[in-house]
Design a protein around this motif. Sequence first.
Motif, PDB file in Angstrom:
ATOM      1  N   VAL A 296       0.852  -1.182   0.000  1.00  0.00           N
ATOM      2  CA  VAL A 296       0.000   0.000   0.000  1.00  0.00           C
ATOM      3  C   VAL A 296       0.896   1.244   0.000  1.00  0.00           C
ATOM      4  O   VAL A 296       1.815   1.344   0.832  1.00  0.00           O
ATOM      5  N   PRO A 297       0.676   2.184  -0.908  1.00  0.00           N
ATOM      6  CA  PRO A 297       1.501   3.398  -0.927  1.00  0.00           C
ATOM      7  C   PRO A 297       1.392   4.158   0.400  1.00  0.00           C
ATOM      8  O   PRO A 297       0.303   4.303   0.953  1.00  0.00           O
ATOM      9  N   THR A 298       2.511   4.616   0.912  1.00  0.00           N
ATOM     10  CA  THR A 298       2.516   5.337   2.186  1.00  0.00           C
ATOM     11  C   THR A 298       3.175   6.703   2.021  1.00  0.00           C
ATOM     12  O   THR A 298       3.942   6.932   1.080  1.00  0.00           O
ATOM     13  N   SER A 299       2.865   7.593   2.971  1.00  0.00           N
ATOM     14  CA  SER A 299       3.441   8.942   2.923  1.00  0.00           C
ATOM     15  C   SER A 299       4.221   9.298   4.178  1.00  0.00           C
ATOM     16  O   SER A 299       5.003  10.244   4.182  1.00  0.00           O
ATOM     17  N   ASP A 300       4.029   8.551   5.266  1.00  0.00           N
ATOM     18  CA  ASP A 300       4.693   8.882   6.522  1.00  0.00           C
ATOM     19  C   ASP A 300       4.799   7.619   7.372  1.00  0.00           C
ATOM     20  O   ASP A 300       3.778   7.023   7.726  1.00  0.00           O
ATOM     21  N   ASP A 301       6.030   7.212   7.703  1.00  0.00           N
ATOM     22  CA  ASP A 301       6.197   6.023   8.529  1.00  0.00           C
ATOM     23  C   ASP A 301       6.452   6.363   9.994  1.00  0.00           C
ATOM     24  O   ASP A 301       6.781   5.496  10.802  1.00  0.00           O
TER      25      ASP A 301
END
Length: 338
Positions: A296-301
């Motif tokens: 799943v594309p993520t923007s902040d880990d």
Amino acid sequence: MSETQPIDPRQANPPRRPKKRRNWFLRTVGLIVLLFVLMLIAVPLYAWSRIDKLDAMPTGERPAETPGTTYLMVGSDAREDLSRAERARLHTGGDAGPPRTDSIMLMHVPKSGPTVLVSIPRDSAVNIPGVEGKQKINAAFNKGPAALIQTIENNTGLRIDHYVEVGFGGFASVIDSVGGINMCLPKAMKDKDAHIDLPAGCQELDGVNALGYVRSRKADGKNDFGRTERQRQMVGAVAKKAASPSTFLNPVRYYNVATKGVDALTVDQDMSLFDFIRFARGMQAISGSGGVALSVPTSDDNFQLCCNRGDAVKWDTAKAKALFNALKEDNTSGLKSS
């Protein structure tokens, strides 16, 4: 002057024994082929009869059905079915707490086009029904399969058709039944919590080391992202080896592959044998050129959850929506592995 005696045709053309031997050989070969075909059919039927089934699907309003079929695959650390010796061998720890999940994946098998395997980081920040504010998706599994399915459906808009859960023991047994899995490590991996100390390079992993390999979060510094990459890699490798000619042509290995892991395998009660075969074929497609594996594309880990719930992984809203819309519409041709 004596008369010439007529020649008996049977004496002129006596029976040929080699022909009898040839017929016997053909009948033997035919019997062997028949027994082989029966084995190919009977063993999966027997294995299917042993798989645990449960009522996993949520009730109430749900997303519309899609043209294809979507399976939710969960790797559980449930250990109640493991003996003390098995827990020690697999390094699962004691009896503490409810089962958790180390892996959450969606496999979408479309009517046409490539099969898609999507990893969902277990630390994904999502809304869980009945819980205020965002939590890690792993918390939904603690409430049971139905809660996890409802959570995923609410956050993706994608309908889950079937549920497949595999436990620690089943995973390790499958790896051992195919004779181990060859993995090529770009660098050495050492993780005390996952109980692995693996050198760099290509090597054969048995069930115990393979379990530690896919569970490790600290060995490569990538946390959940590294783990999901290795899980997808392992799923493809296992599917490829399980479906190889060396498995089908070896009755002992074929039987072991089909039956070893089923005692730790759980599926939803609505799944039919045909649905399970389609699931197996989807797994096979993932291992070859007919599949796409991504996360799943993520923007902040390092997304901060409220109320001191720690850090989580935030999805990239626009890209994640586009991915799940493509699955809903059965439009998988444009997706690429990552």
